[in-house]
Design an enzyme around this catalytic site. Structure first.
Site, mmCIF file in Angstrom:
data_model
loop_
_atom_site.group_PDB
_atom_site.id
_atom_site.type_symbol
_atom_site.label_atom_id
_atom_site.label_comp_id
_atom_site.label_asym_id
_atom_site.label_seq_id
_atom_site.Cartn_x
_atom_site.Cartn_y
_atom_site.Cartn_z
ATOM 1 N N HIS A 1 43.034 37.977 38.112
ATOM 2 C CA HIS A 1 42.744 37.138 39.289
ATOM 3 C C HIS A 1 41.527 36.252 39.019
ATOM 4 C CE1 HIS A 1 42.354 36.459 43.761
ATOM 5 N NE2 HIS A 1 41.091 36.255 43.394
ATOM 6 N N GLU A 2 40.422 36.878 38.619
ATOM 7 C CA GLU A 2 39.197 36.108 38.373
ATOM 8 C C GLU A 2 39.356 35.187 37.167
ATOM 9 O OE1 GLU A 2 37.171 36.011 40.615
ATOM 10 O OE2 GLU A 2 37.572 37.851 41.731
ATOM 11 N N HIS B 1 40.811 27.668 36.224
ATOM 12 C CA HIS B 1 40.851 26.513 37.134
ATOM 13 C C HIS B 1 39.558 25.705 36.984
ATOM 14 C CE1 HIS B 1 42.021 25.105 41.497
ATOM 15 N NE2 HIS B 1 42.020 24.115 40.617
#
Length: 604
Positions: A392-393, A399
């Site tokens: 997730h991180e 991004h």
């Protein structure tokens, strides 16, 4: 009795498991040089007030100075934040972070003239400016974001008063925070091992996952007994917050607080309305899931405190950090070699602060700025949840990496509206990878599906329920209806019963849940969890099923930063979030996996 293992001190953590902040500043002395440089520039940039109407060159010069100083400030801010978070007991880094927060406030005051002054420039003036100085075109979208608020930004005097009253406007949120985190007297309860433990928000979450219903029930009843005693005070703090939002929205000429809040992220209100409408159309799936939970747990009566314990009744599989990295890399191969190479860079170059040490900030996050690595803070535990946290991180960090490396500084960040999409896309890719990896292992498939279904329930259904409640209380106040504890209890319990259906008993105490949710003070924030998870579900499905068609579009979304509106950026990835199709597709996948889980459970 064995002595409980103590957490290591920061100095005792192996260097390879810590982040390398020397890539930001080699030493604290280097940080101090930049800190002083930023502070010295504040009077100079304040003196530029009144210059924007002097011509194109003056606007370019002021904009460059503003952004250069902002960029430098962000770097010192991130360094101080990360240094403080790695060991919150170090007073020198506490002081460093406090100083930077103060510096950021001073910066805000020094540049507060910029937007009101920019708004005095007419469209015809800006056209002449762009013609006279072509370099200004690089900032056109940045300027247009301010011009979009032309009808909503008030006179300088009024804006100054509102800014000065920010502490007053945030009184409800601050009072709730003090009550919730410090002053509420939570009792002791009994845990799974028969030990007396002090109830807290964190302990409550753990106890609700207990396989012992008596433990879950006691935690639930004791927690809400406390909130029930203070519900009238908490109704006042929440009402104060709602009135704040409605007052500002009306003052700024918005139709509603919802419109005002979403306008900050350039998101049309139909995105919010579509979410609530589509989720309501698919509540039958949540009702099915809840009924399945009742059947699997073998309960005559299912209560709200029974919705968090595992349906597979097994402990999480163990994953060391090294194993988790290997699994993450394997799952992300579908993203293509360029993406994977940057994940390897993250893993191999100490972008991650891995293990828990004494006084380290809890939880996990990705944090960085345009001129730093996108660092990750973890508090690693060898379980499935932490494997998902890592990937997730990593989604957040990739991004940030792509946006910063493909956009100029002014567009090198991204809207909060799309922030959770990159992270949860990675989660969904991991889910698909694990389901395929364990296709012939029913027990592991049940664990993965249980994790996914609970995640969807908690993120899409539950956050939309919160969003619906948040809209209701703002609308009621706007109509002049009083928001009493009794009225909010009643509406929330009815809303809860609608969402979860007849298979679960909506206990009276669940009507108090609104009183303990800090997100209701965040000004229409929670809906983004739901839209983000649904969009990510759709994106991941496309990437996994047809990577050649979808990966390039997805990378274009990551690279776009804030160079366009959030909804237009998402269209680059192939998802139109102003239309309900992406939500419908997400529910199709949820239903498929619910059916699969039901079959696996039933076949036992």
């Amino acid at each position: 009795m064995a002595k409980a293992q103590e957490l290591p001190l920061r100095k005792d953590v192996p260097v390879k498991l810590t982040w390398d902040l020397t890539t930001i500043y080699r030493t604290d002395a280097d940080f101090e040089k930049d800190f002083s440089a930023v502070k010295d520039q504040l009077p100079k940039i304040a003196k530029l007030a009144g210059s924007l109407s002097d011509g194109a060159e003056a606007l370019l010069s002021a904009t460059d100075a503003y952004l250069q100083l902002s960029r430098r400030l962000e770097k010192v801010y991130v360094y101080a934040q990360l240094k403080n978070d790695q060991d919150t007991s170090e007073t020198n880094y506490q002081a460093m972070f406090f100083r930077v927060e103060s510096l950021a406030a001073q910066f805000g005051a020094a540049v507060s003239w910029f937007d009101p002054e920019l708004l005095k420039l007419s469209e015809s003036q800006m056209t002449r400016y762009y013609q006279a100085e072509p370099k200004l075109k690089a900032y056109k979208r940045l300027f247009d974001q301010t011009f979009a608020k032309r009808n909503h930004i008030l006179s300088n005097d009024v804006e100054k008063v509102l800014a000065g009253a920010s502490d007053i406007f945030s009184a409800g949120e601050k009072t709730f925070g003090i009550l919730d985190n410090t002053d509420l007297p939570f009792p002791t309860v009994v845990d799974d091992n028969g030990n007396q433990v002090q109830l807290s928000q964190g302990v409550y979450g753990v106890l609700l996952e207990s396989t012992n219903q008596a433990v879950r029930k006691q935690a639930f009843e004791q927690l809400y007994k406390v909130y029930g005693q203070f519900q009238h005070t908490l109704a006042t703090t929440l009402t104060t917050n709602v009135k704040n939002h409605n007052f500002k929205a009306k003052l700024r000429n918005y139709h509603s607080a919802l419109e005002a809040a979403l306008a900050e992220n350039e998101v049309p209100t139909n995105v919010y309305q579509n979410l609530i409408q589509v989720v309501n159309r698919h509540l039958d799936l949540l009702h099915r899931y809840v009924a399945l939970r009742k059947r699997v747990l073998g309960l005559d009566q299912l209560h709200m405190y029974d919705l968090y314990t595992s349906l597979v009744g097994k402990k999480s599989p163990k994953y060391s950090f090294e194993t988790a990295k290997q699994i993450a890399l394997a799952a992300l191969q579908v993203m293509g070699p360029d993406y994977v190479s940057h994940v390897e860079e993250e893993f191999d170059n100490r972008w991650i602060d891995v293990v828990e040490n004494r006084y380290k900030r809890s939880g996990g996050y990705s944090s960085g700025t345009y001129d730093t690595n996108p660092f990750i803070l973890l508090n690693w535990k060898d379980n499935l949840d932490n494997l998902y946290t890592l990937i997730h991180e990593t989604g957040h960090s990739m991004h940030s990496y792509y946006a910063a490396h493909h956009q100029p500084y002014q567009y090198g960040d991204y809207s909060i509206f799309v922030a959770e999409i990159a992270s949860t896309t990675n989660e969904n890719i991991l889910t698909d990878y694990l389901l395929n990896k364990y296709h012939d292992n029913p027990e592991m498939k049940k664990i993965i599906l249980n994790y996914y279904l609970d995640g969807f329930k908690g993120t899409v259904f539950r956050q939309t329920q919160f969003a619906e409640f948040e809209q209701y209380i703002h609308e009621q106040d706007a109509k002049g209806q009083p928001l009493t504890a009794a009225s909010m209890d009643k509406y929330y319990q009815e809303l809860n019963a609608k969402y979860y259906g007849t298979a679960v008993i909506s206990d009276d105490k669940i009507g108090l849940e609104w009183s303990r949710i800090p997100h209701f003070y965040y000004n229409f924030y929670v809906y983004q969890y739901a839209t983000g998870f649904a969009a990510a579900t759709t994106l991941a499905d496309g990437i996994v099923s047809k990577p050649n068609d979808h990966v390039d579009k997805y990378l274009a979304f990551l690279k776009a930063g804030s160079s366009d509106t959030p909804t237009n950026v998402m269209k680059k990835a192939g998802v139109d979030m102003t239309q309900p199709a992406y939500l419908e597709h997400a529910f199709e996948i949820f239903e498929q996996r619910l059916n699969e889980f039901d079959q696996l459970i039933t076949s036992n």
